[in-house]
Design a protein around this motif. Structure first.
Motif, PDB file in Angstrom:
ATOM      1  N   THR A   1     116.402  43.139  70.291  1.00  0.00           N
ATOM      2  CA  THR A   1     114.962  42.966  70.052  1.00  0.00           C
ATOM      3  C   THR A   1     114.698  42.123  68.807  1.00  0.00           C
ATOM      4  O   THR A   1     113.628  41.514  68.697  1.00  0.00           O
ATOM      5  CB  THR A   1     114.267  44.331  69.910  1.00  0.00           C
ATOM      6  OG1 THR A   1     114.926  45.101  68.908  1.00  0.00           O
ATOM      7  CG2 THR A   1     114.294  45.091  71.231  1.00  0.00           C
ATOM      8  N   ASP A   2     115.639  42.054  67.880  1.00  0.00           N
ATOM      9  CA  ASP A   2     115.467  41.177  66.714  1.00  0.00           C
ATOM     10  C   ASP A   2     115.337  39.723  67.164  1.00  0.00           C
ATOM     11  O   ASP A   2     114.472  38.981  66.679  1.00  0.00           O
ATOM     12  CB  ASP A   2     116.652  41.309  65.750  1.00  0.00           C
ATOM     13  CG  ASP A   2     116.647  42.621  64.993  1.00  0.00           C
ATOM     14  OD1 ASP A   2     115.661  43.368  65.123  1.00  0.00           O
ATOM     15  OD2 ASP A   2     117.628  42.903  64.284  1.00  0.00           O
TER      16      ASP A   2
ATOM     17  N   PHE B   1     112.011  39.218  68.819  1.00  0.00           N
ATOM     18  CA  PHE B   1     110.935  39.054  67.833  1.00  0.00           C
ATOM     19  C   PHE B   1     110.878  37.614  67.329  1.00  0.00           C
ATOM     20  O   PHE B   1     109.800  37.006  67.250  1.00  0.00           O
ATOM     21  CB  PHE B   1     111.143  40.040  66.683  1.00  0.00           C
ATOM     22  CG  PHE B   1     110.229  39.840  65.512  1.00  0.00           C
ATOM     23  CD1 PHE B   1     108.854  39.730  65.679  1.00  0.00           C
ATOM     24  CD2 PHE B   1     110.742  39.783  64.220  1.00  0.00           C
ATOM     25  CE1 PHE B   1     108.008  39.545  64.585  1.00  0.00           C
ATOM     26  CE2 PHE B   1     109.906  39.609  63.132  1.00  0.00           C
ATOM     27  CZ  PHE B   1     108.538  39.488  63.315  1.00  0.00           C
TER      28      PHE B   1
ATOM     29  N   LYS C   1     109.231  47.167  71.309  1.00  0.00           N
ATOM     30  CA  LYS C   1     109.768  46.990  69.960  1.00  0.00           C
ATOM     31  C   LYS C   1     109.446  45.585  69.438  1.00  0.00           C
ATOM     32  O   LYS C   1     109.068  45.410  68.271  1.00  0.00           O
ATOM     33  CB  LYS C   1     111.285  47.237  69.974  1.00  0.00           C
ATOM     34  CG  LYS C   1     112.037  46.818  68.720  1.00  0.00           C
ATOM     35  CD  LYS C   1     111.636  47.564  67.469  1.00  0.00           C
ATOM     36  CE  LYS C   1     112.610  47.221  66.333  1.00  0.00           C
ATOM     37  NZ  LYS C   1     112.036  47.502  65.017  1.00  0.00           N
TER      38      LYS C   1
ATOM     39  N   THR D   1     105.806  45.561  68.523  1.00  0.00           N
ATOM     40  CA  THR D   1     105.577  46.340  67.299  1.00  0.00           C
ATOM     41  C   THR D   1     105.950  45.518  66.067  1.00  0.00           C
ATOM     42  O   THR D   1     105.243  45.549  65.048  1.00  0.00           O
ATOM     43  CB  THR D   1     106.375  47.650  67.334  1.00  0.00           C
ATOM     44  OG1 THR D   1     106.017  48.379  68.508  1.00  0.00           O
ATOM     45  CG2 THR D   1     106.103  48.510  66.118  1.00  0.00           C
ATOM     46  N   ASP D   2     107.030  44.768  66.168  1.00  0.00           N
ATOM     47  CA  ASP D   2     107.406  43.902  65.047  1.00  0.00           C
ATOM     48  C   ASP D   2     106.342  42.828  64.807  1.00  0.00           C
ATOM     49  O   ASP D   2     106.030  42.502  63.648  1.00  0.00           O
ATOM     50  CB  ASP D   2     108.774  43.263  65.308  1.00  0.00           C
ATOM     51  CG  ASP D   2     109.920  44.250  65.124  1.00  0.00           C
ATOM     52  OD1 ASP D   2     109.698  45.306  64.502  1.00  0.00           O
ATOM     53  OD2 ASP D   2     111.038  43.969  65.610  1.00  0.00           O
TER      54      ASP D   2
ATOM     55  N   LYS E   1     103.397  44.037  62.695  1.00  0.00           N
ATOM     56  CA  LYS E   1     103.595  44.335  61.281  1.00  0.00           C
ATOM     57  C   LYS E   1     103.041  43.231  60.381  1.00  0.00           C
ATOM     58  O   LYS E   1     103.005  43.383  59.158  1.00  0.00           O
ATOM     59  CB  LYS E   1     105.086  44.524  60.990  1.00  0.00           C
ATOM     60  CG  LYS E   1     105.707  45.739  61.674  1.00  0.00           C
ATOM     61  CD  LYS E   1     107.213  45.779  61.421  1.00  0.00           C
ATOM     62  CE  LYS E   1     107.897  46.882  62.187  1.00  0.00           C
ATOM     63  NZ  LYS E   1     109.364  46.876  61.970  1.00  0.00           N
TER      64      LYS E   1
ATOM     65  N   ASP F   1     108.977  51.850  61.834  1.00  0.00           N
ATOM     66  CA  ASP F   1     108.250  50.704  62.396  1.00  0.00           C
ATOM     67  C   ASP F   1     106.754  50.975  62.386  1.00  0.00           C
ATOM     68  O   ASP F   1     105.948  50.117  62.015  1.00  0.00           O
ATOM     69  CB  ASP F   1     108.696  50.434  63.841  1.00  0.00           C
ATOM     70  CG  ASP F   1     110.125  49.948  63.935  1.00  0.00           C
ATOM     71  OD1 ASP F   1     110.505  49.069  63.146  1.00  0.00           O
ATOM     72  OD2 ASP F   1     110.858  50.432  64.818  1.00  0.00           O
TER      73      ASP F   1
ATOM     74  N   GLU G   1     104.767  50.506  59.245  1.00  0.00           N
ATOM     75  CA  GLU G   1     104.520  49.131  58.796  1.00  0.00           C
ATOM     76  C   GLU G   1     103.472  48.395  59.622  1.00  0.00           C
ATOM     77  O   GLU G   1     103.094  47.267  59.297  1.00  0.00           O
ATOM     78  CB  GLU G   1     105.833  48.337  58.825  1.00  0.00           C
ATOM     79  CG  GLU G   1     106.872  48.808  57.824  1.00  0.00           C
ATOM     80  CD  GLU G   1     108.115  47.939  57.874  1.00  0.00           C
ATOM     81  OE1 GLU G   1     107.972  46.691  57.884  1.00  0.00           O
ATOM     82  OE2 GLU G   1     109.226  48.490  57.937  1.00  0.00           O
TER      83      GLU G   1
END
Length: 239
Positions: A99-100, A103, A131, A134-135, A138, A157, A160
């Motif tokens: 998921t990084d 993002f 996820k 959600t990032d 932030k 998470d 933030e």
């Protein structure tokens, strides 16, 4: 995201499903639906089965019918999870589809939409995609976020999150059980500066909003109820 429930009821993928078209946006193939002249965009981030899932595209078309320019990117690079591929179980597959990375890819699509003249963006993520969304929430990448049966989202998470967020969760969910969702709700209720809506849908399982059986009227109704909540959230904040 460990466990079989995350991947139950796999869809039969179809590159031709939906009334929209596949275009390139931000360097990614994406299923696109809705008026290209709209200044309001909705980004839908798929679960592990990717952007060719018919129910997901059907939902994109439904959101597009409300006047939004809807984009469903292929953040899985043509390699959705395949439960029949025993050489690449989920634990191995997810190592190359973190998921990084999702993002970072989503930020490119958001930038491309803004370059196109889009003035407000909402984003909804399903399971894996929750996820990623959600990032995005932030920071100021998007104006509103929706999680649908999230995977991989942690308490930290939620702490933030800055964008208004709706969480639509399943009562029968081993990935993000109701106890965890209630923790999310408690954190959000302590953040008056962030509007939030949290609902745990009774008697449904993880994945119910996009991996339902279209022949099962009760399943369709449960999914459509969640879709209405999602669209209501976007109507409120993406304008």
């Amino acid at each position: 995201m460990a466990g079989a429930q995350c991947c139950e009821n796999p869809p039969t993928l179809s590159s031709s499903s939906g009334v929209g078209s596949v275009l390139e946006i931000g360097g990614f193939k994406a299923y696109v639906s809705g008026p290209s002249s709209s200044k309001l965009a909705i980004l839908l981030v798929s679960d592990v089965y990717g952007y060719e899932a018919p129910n997901l595209r059907k939902l994109a078309d439904k959101v597009a019918a409300a006047g939004y320019y809807v984009v469903v990117p292929d953040f899985l690079y043509g390699d959705p999870y395949n439960p029949e591929n025993t050489e690449k179980p989920l634990s191995i597959w997810v190592q190359s589809h973190g998921t990084d990375k999702g993002f970072e890819d989503a930020k490119k699509v958001v930038a491309a939409l803004k370059d196109k003249g889009i003035s407000a963006i909402g984003a909804a993520g399903f399971c894996w995609g929750a996820k990623v969304v959600t990032d995005l929430a932030k920071s100021d990448y998007i104006q509103a976020a929706v999680q649908l049966h999230p995977s991989l989202v942690k308490v930290d998470d939620i702490k933030e999150v800055k964008a208004p967020i709706a969480i639509l969760a399943a009562e029968i969910d081993r990935i993000s059980p109701p106890e965890l969702i209630k923790q999310f709700e408690e954190i959000l209720s302590s953040k008056p500066e962030v509007d939030s809506f949290v609902k745990i849908f009774p008697s449904v399982k993880h994945g119910w909003t996009v991996r339902y059986n279209v022949e099962d009227q009760e399943a369709v109704q449960s999914a459509e109820e969640a879709h209405r909540h999602m669209l209501d959230w976007f109507t409120k904040y993406v304008k």
